[in-house]
Scaffold this motif. Structure first.
Motif, PDB file in Angstrom:
ATOM      1  N   ARG A   8       0.875  -1.174   0.000  1.00 37.60           N
ATOM      2  CA  ARG A   8       0.000   0.000   0.000  1.00 37.60           C
ATOM      3  C   ARG A   8       0.909   1.220   0.000  1.00 37.60           C
ATOM      4  NH1 ARG A   8      -5.328  -0.839   3.746  1.00 37.60           N
ATOM      5  NH2 ARG A   8      -5.458   1.389   3.305  1.00 37.60           N
ATOM      6  N   PHE A   9       0.600   2.185  -0.830  1.00 39.95           N
ATOM      7  CA  PHE A   9       1.397   3.406  -0.871  1.00 39.95           C
ATOM      8  C   PHE A   9       0.557   4.542  -1.450  1.00 39.95           C
ATOM      9  CE2 PHE A   9       1.766   1.825  -5.114  1.00 39.95           C
ATOM     10  CZ  PHE A   9       2.163   2.869  -5.950  1.00 39.95           C
ATOM     11  N   THR A  10       1.087   5.741  -1.358  1.00 31.55           N
ATOM     12  CA  THR A  10       0.378   6.931  -1.825  1.00 31.55           C
ATOM     13  C   THR A  10       0.858   7.310  -3.216  1.00 31.55           C
ATOM     14  OG1 THR A  10       0.067   7.752   0.429  1.00 31.55           O
ATOM     15  CG2 THR A  10      -0.144   9.354  -1.354  1.00 31.55           C
ATOM     16  N   GLU A  21      -3.720  14.726  -9.277  1.00 32.93           N
ATOM     17  CA  GLU A  21      -4.439  15.089  -8.066  1.00 32.93           C
ATOM     18  C   GLU A  21      -5.806  14.399  -8.057  1.00 32.93           C
ATOM     19  OE1 GLU A  21      -3.564  19.511  -6.831  1.00 32.93           O
ATOM     20  OE2 GLU A  21      -4.000  19.463  -8.970  1.00 32.93           O
ATOM     21  N   MET A  23      -3.825  13.290  -4.340  1.00 31.58           N
ATOM     22  CA  MET A  23      -3.010  12.195  -3.851  1.00 31.58           C
ATOM     23  C   MET A  23      -3.900  11.248  -3.050  1.00 31.58           C
ATOM     24  SD  MET A  23       0.411  14.338  -2.719  1.00 31.58           S
ATOM     25  CE  MET A  23       1.351  12.858  -2.321  1.00 31.58           C
ATOM     26  N   HIS A  24      -3.671   9.942  -3.201  1.00 31.60           N
ATOM     27  CA  HIS A  24      -4.518   8.973  -2.514  1.00 31.60           C
ATOM     28  C   HIS A  24      -3.763   7.660  -2.361  1.00 31.60           C
ATOM     29  CE1 HIS A  24      -5.102   8.301  -6.812  1.00 31.60           C
ATOM     30  NE2 HIS A  24      -5.450   7.058  -6.532  1.00 31.60           N
ATOM     31  N   GLU A  25      -4.262   6.808  -1.504  1.00 33.42           N
ATOM     32  CA  GLU A  25      -3.595   5.543  -1.217  1.00 33.42           C
ATOM     33  C   GLU A  25      -4.139   4.435  -2.108  1.00 33.42           C
ATOM     34  OE1 GLU A  25      -2.005   3.389   2.803  1.00 33.42           O
ATOM     35  OE2 GLU A  25      -4.144   3.829   2.732  1.00 33.42           O
ATOM     36  N   GLU A  27      -3.499   0.034  -3.207  1.00 37.01           N
ATOM     37  CA  GLU A  27      -2.898  -1.246  -2.869  1.00 37.01           C
ATOM     38  C   GLU A  27      -2.679  -2.028  -4.150  1.00 37.01           C
ATOM     39  OE1 GLU A  27      -3.742  -5.290  -0.205  1.00 37.01           O
ATOM     40  OE2 GLU A  27      -5.057  -3.540  -0.015  1.00 37.01           O
ATOM     41  N   TYR A 211      -8.086  11.227 -11.135  1.00 39.46           N
ATOM     42  CA  TYR A 211      -8.010  10.445  -9.918  1.00 39.46           C
ATOM     43  C   TYR A 211      -9.222  10.714  -9.030  1.00 39.46           C
ATOM     44  CZ  TYR A 211      -3.100   8.920 -10.399  1.00 39.46           C
ATOM     45  OH  TYR A 211      -1.938   8.308 -10.793  1.00 39.46           O
ATOM     46  N   TYR A 215      -8.961   5.492  -0.774  1.00 43.93           N
ATOM     47  CA  TYR A 215      -8.205   4.258  -0.990  1.00 43.93           C
ATOM     48  C   TYR A 215      -8.765   3.459  -2.163  1.00 43.93           C
ATOM     49  CZ  TYR A 215      -7.153  -0.700  -0.128  1.00 43.93           C
ATOM     50  OH  TYR A 215      -6.795  -2.010  -0.260  1.00 43.93           O
TER      51      TYR A 215
END
Length: 267
Positions: A8-10, A21, A23-25, A27, A211, A215
């Protein structure tokens, strides 16, 4: 192929110029990514082995192409084999992925006739943009931009420019003009990947779309549309516009000298 673990990362960037844009997480599962783009010699091997799998709706053989079509056959120009395969559409890249899958006894991911993909199969494919971004971030964990001799961008230094196709008389690129360099001719990043930033923009699996916040698990892009994500920038782009989060849109039928691709498969 380089192995990358699931995580999991941003993703994304607050810079509007990156079109990433908010920014979001996300997996993602583990995956294996090629350490370099597919070369003209790699692609020519496919064309020799399966000449009827692709036609001029998927590949442009007009100058400054490294592969041309003469007397009804695809021909690799002298001295061009190590340069990235360029002037290839999204579906032309997909056709190569299917051939490589069949060659290794894996299940082809793409149905070129229906223009669909089944990511549940174990064959080669184009990376999702989340996979691409994860790998690129691993390659530059401190977030530093590549230097002028590490990245074949519009701001490349003299040693990098000396490797360009025009300087080595590869294809019909002209001396002194922006052009690709061979696929593994610059130093790898910390993850062992060559030229994730600069040289050629790389096709990703995803359809391009804005985006959404929040999550996401195993994102694969917009549900419809003919524009795909391309990542990494090219020899024609300024270095300041190239980074792990920077994303662009390209019509999937585009065949241009700044577009190339690398392959991925399940980890």
């Amino acid at each position: 192929m380089v192995d990358f673990p699931g995580r999991r990362f941003t993703v994304g960037s607050p810079d509007p110029a990156h079109h990433a844009e908010p920014m979001h997480e996300v997996e993602i599962a583990s995956f294996r990514l090629a350490d370099r783009c597919v070369s003209a010699a790699d692609f020519h091997a496919f064309l020799r082995d399966a000449p009827h799998d692709i036609d001029h709706t998927l590949i442009d053989c007009i100058d400054p192409a490294f592969i041309v079509n003469r007397a009804g056959a695809f021909e690799l120009r002298p001295g061009c084999g190590d340069f990235p395969m360029i002037q290839i559409s999204y579906w032309g890249a997909a056709a190569y992925c299917n051939w490589l899958s069949r060659l290794e006894g894996l299940g082809p991911v793409y149905d070129l006739g229906a223009r669909t993909a089944d990511l549940g199969r174990d064959g080669y494919r184009l990376p999702t943009e989340a996979e691409w971004e994860a790998a690129c971030r691993d390659g530059r964990p401190d977030g530093s931009p590549p230097g002028p001799e590490e990245c074949n961008s519009a701001d490349a230094g003299p040693a990098c420019r000396a490797l360009r196709a025009g300087e080595t008389q590869a294809g019909t690129f002209l001396p002194g003009t922006p052009a690709p360099v061979p696929v593994a001719s610059l130093p790898p990043d910390a993850a062992g990947l060559h030229q994730m930033l600069g040289n050629v923009r790389e096709w990703c699996h995803d359809r391009f779309g804005g985006y959404a916040p929040g999550y996401q698990r195993h994102p694969v892009g917009a549900s419809r549309g003919a524009f795909r994500v391309v990542r990494g920038g090219s020899f024609a782009d300024p270095a300041e516009a190239i980074g792990p989060a920077s994303r662009m849109a390209a019509h999937e039928d585009t065949r241009c000298e700044v577009y190339g691709f690398r392959v991925v498969c399940q980890g």
